[in-house]
Design an enzyme around this catalytic site. Structure first.
Site, short mmCIF file in Angstrom:
data_model
loop_
_atom_site.label_atom_id
_atom_site.label_comp_id
_atom_site.label_asym_id
_atom_site.label_seq_id
_atom_site.Cartn_x
_atom_site.Cartn_y
_atom_site.Cartn_z
N TYR A 1 0.84 -1.20 0.00
CA TYR A 1 0.00 0.00 0.00
C TYR A 1 0.87 1.25 0.00
O TYR A 1 1.98 1.24 0.52
CB TYR A 1 -0.97 0.03 1.19
N MET B 1 1.46 5.26 1.14
CA MET B 1 1.07 6.13 2.25
C MET B 1 1.77 7.49 2.17
O MET B 1 2.75 7.65 1.46
CB MET B 1 1.33 5.47 3.60
N SER C 1 1.95 6.84 13.18
CA SER C 1 0.87 6.54 12.23
C SER C 1 -0.46 7.10 12.73
O SER C 1 -1.26 7.62 11.95
CB SER C 1 0.75 5.02 12.01
O1 76R Z 1 14.46 3.03 14.79
C1 76R Z 1 14.53 2.39 13.75
O2 76R Z 1 15.36 1.51 13.52
C2 76R Z 1 13.52 2.72 12.71
C3 76R Z 1 13.76 1.96 11.47
C4 76R Z 1 12.61 2.27 10.57
C5 76R Z 1 12.48 3.39 9.73
C6 76R Z 1 13.42 4.56 9.52
C7 76R Z 1 11.44 1.46 10.41
C8 76R Z 1 11.22 0.25 11.06
N1 76R Z 1 10.62 2.07 9.51
C9 76R Z 1 11.20 3.24 9.09
C10 76R Z 1 10.70 4.16 8.17
MN1 76R Z 1 8.74 1.45 8.98
N2 76R Z 1 6.94 0.78 8.43
C11 76R Z 1 5.98 1.56 7.81
C12 76R Z 1 4.75 0.82 7.79
O3 76R Z 1 0.88 1.04 8.21
C13 76R Z 1 1.51 1.93 8.78
O4 76R Z 1 1.02 2.60 9.74
C14 76R Z 1 2.88 2.29 8.35
C15 76R Z 1 3.44 1.36 7.28
C16 76R Z 1 4.99 -0.41 8.36
C17 76R Z 1 4.00 -1.54 8.56
C18 76R Z 1 6.37 -0.42 8.78
C19 76R Z 1 7.00 -1.47 9.40
N3 76R Z 1 8.48 3.15 7.91
C20 76R Z 1 9.43 4.11 7.66
C21 76R Z 1 8.87 5.11 6.77
C22 76R Z 1 9.57 6.37 6.25
C23 76R Z 1 9.06 7.49 7.12
C24 76R Z 1 9.82 8.78 7.00
O5 76R Z 1 10.96 8.84 6.55
O6 76R Z 1 9.23 9.82 7.43
C25 76R Z 1 7.57 4.71 6.53
C26 76R Z 1 6.55 5.42 5.65
C27 76R Z 1 7.34 3.50 7.25
C28 76R Z 1 6.15 2.83 7.27
N4 76R Z 1 9.06 -0.27 10.06
C29 76R Z 1 10.16 -0.60 10.81
C30 76R Z 1 8.23 -1.39 10.02
C31 76R Z 1 8.84 -2.45 10.77
C32 76R Z 1 8.25 -3.85 10.90
C33 76R Z 1 10.03 -1.95 11.28
C34 76R Z 1 11.03 -2.65 12.20
C35 76R Z 1 11.79 -3.72 11.54
C36 76R Z 1 13.15 -3.28 11.19
O7 76R Z 1 13.79 -2.56 11.98
O8 76R Z 1 13.62 -3.69 10.11
#
Ligand code: 76R
Length: 277
Positions: free
Chosen positions: A174, A176, A252
């Site tokens: 999806y 966003m 979110s």
């Molecule tokens: O502290 C950290 O290590 C954060 C690492 C991290 C970043 C920077 C991270 C971890 N995400 C990041 C960025 Mn994410 N993520 C989403 C969604 O449905 C929703 O409400 C949101 C959709 C999911 C399900 C998800 C999952 N993430 C982002 C960004 C860029 C935002 C920006 O730059 O402003 C988006 C749009 C986004 C959205 N995120 C994780 C996950 C999961 C499962 C993790 C942890 C796993 C991991 O560390 O690999």
């Protein structure tokens, strides 16, 4: 116009493979009819093309995701080193049977991205302390070093050059964006505040380690939506659990807007084509 509010800086990002999500729909029985038409080996040629795209000489890969519960039929997810390689994959697919008679129900262009919120907030604070500014020479030198370190790390490599885990055939995609409402504007928050929120987001996400693999692709400048979220899981219920947890996670809950959802299960090209009736 002047404003008293300090400028909110973007976080440093580092990018990897480009991505294209292509969603196709066939109206009526056109797809089945084409696959069964005598004399033309559509199945063979389509299988050959998709198999080639799955492991192209340019690098990257293409997954075939027959959709479940969607008004469309199949989603192709392409990852490639360059935008030109993506263009080539798109050209090959769009020209080939049976895609040449499909309706392009949805398409999303983006690039894998790791946002370095923590490093950005840290180096911005350091710049302020030494009386410098974000983006000055010392900041750039320190940031370039951090980016290089991050790109060397296994977890950033996984985000920039993702592989689909073999035991996670289910896919959820999806688009966003982050809100920019008066009084609720992600792009006007301080970097420190965004860094805090993203670190909490990461902590929520890490509860799904081993159950869901997520690929975040940045689309600012490429699409009307700002990010693509592509999730892989072995148990499709994990999409509902993770996305629900995220809805309650502060960033979110306050700032996220979502587009259409596409859910399916990866198949080999042959499995998909032979399943079409
Ligand atoms: O502290 C950290 O290590 C954060 C690492 C991290 C970043 C920077 C991270 C971890 N995400 C990041 C960025 Mn994410 N993520 C989403 C969604 O449905 C929703 O409400 C949101 C959709 C999911 C399900 C998800 C999952 N993430 C982002 C960004 C860029 C935002 C920006 O730059 O402003 C988006 C749009 C986004 C959205 N995120 C994780 C996950 C999961 C499962 C993790 C942890 C796993 C991991 O560390 O690999």
């Amino acid at each position: 116009m002047t404003t008293d509010r300090p400028r909110a800086h973007p976080p440093e990002t580092t990018e990897g493979w480009y991505a294209l999500h292509q969603v196709f729909a066939w109206d009526g029985p056109a797809l089945g009819a084409m696959l069964k038409a005598p004399g033309i080996d559509v199945l063979d040629s389509a299988e050959r093309l998709l198999t080639e795209l799955a492991a192209p000489s340019s690098g990257g890969w293409t997954a075939v995701v027959p959709l479940i519960g969607s008004s469309a039929d199949v989603m192709l997810v392409h990852f490639r080193p360059t935008l030109d390689d993506i263009g080539e994959a798109q050209r090959l697919v769009n020209a080939a049977m049976p895609f040449n008679i499909a309706r392009k129900a949805y398409t999303f262009l983006s690039v894998t991205e790791a946002g370095l919120y923590h490093a950005s907030a840290q180096l911005a604070a350091a710049a302020e302390t030494r009386g410098g500014a974000v983006g000055d020479e010392a900041y750039r030198a320190a940031m370039d070093e951090r980016v290089a370190q991050e790109r060397d790390s296994a977890h950033v490599k996984r985000r920039l050059f993702p592989q689909q885990p073999p035991d996670m055939p289910y896919v959820c995609f999806y688009p966003m964006s982050k809100r920019r409402n008066a009084g609720q504007n992600w792009y006007a928050l301080s970097l420190e505040e965004r860094s805090r929120l993203m670190s909490a987001h990461g902590a929520t996400g890490r509860g799904y380690a081993g159950k869901v693999v997520q690929v975040i692709t940045g689309a600012i400048g490429f699409d009307v939506w700002e990010w693509g979220v592509t999730l892989f899981a072995g148990d499709p219920l994990m999409f509902k659990k993770l996305v629900t947890d995220m809805r309650f996670d502060e960033v979110s809950a306050e700032y996220a807007e979502f587009g259409e959802f596409f859910v399916g299960k990866t198949a080999t090209p042959g499995e998909w084509l032979r399943s079409v009736r």
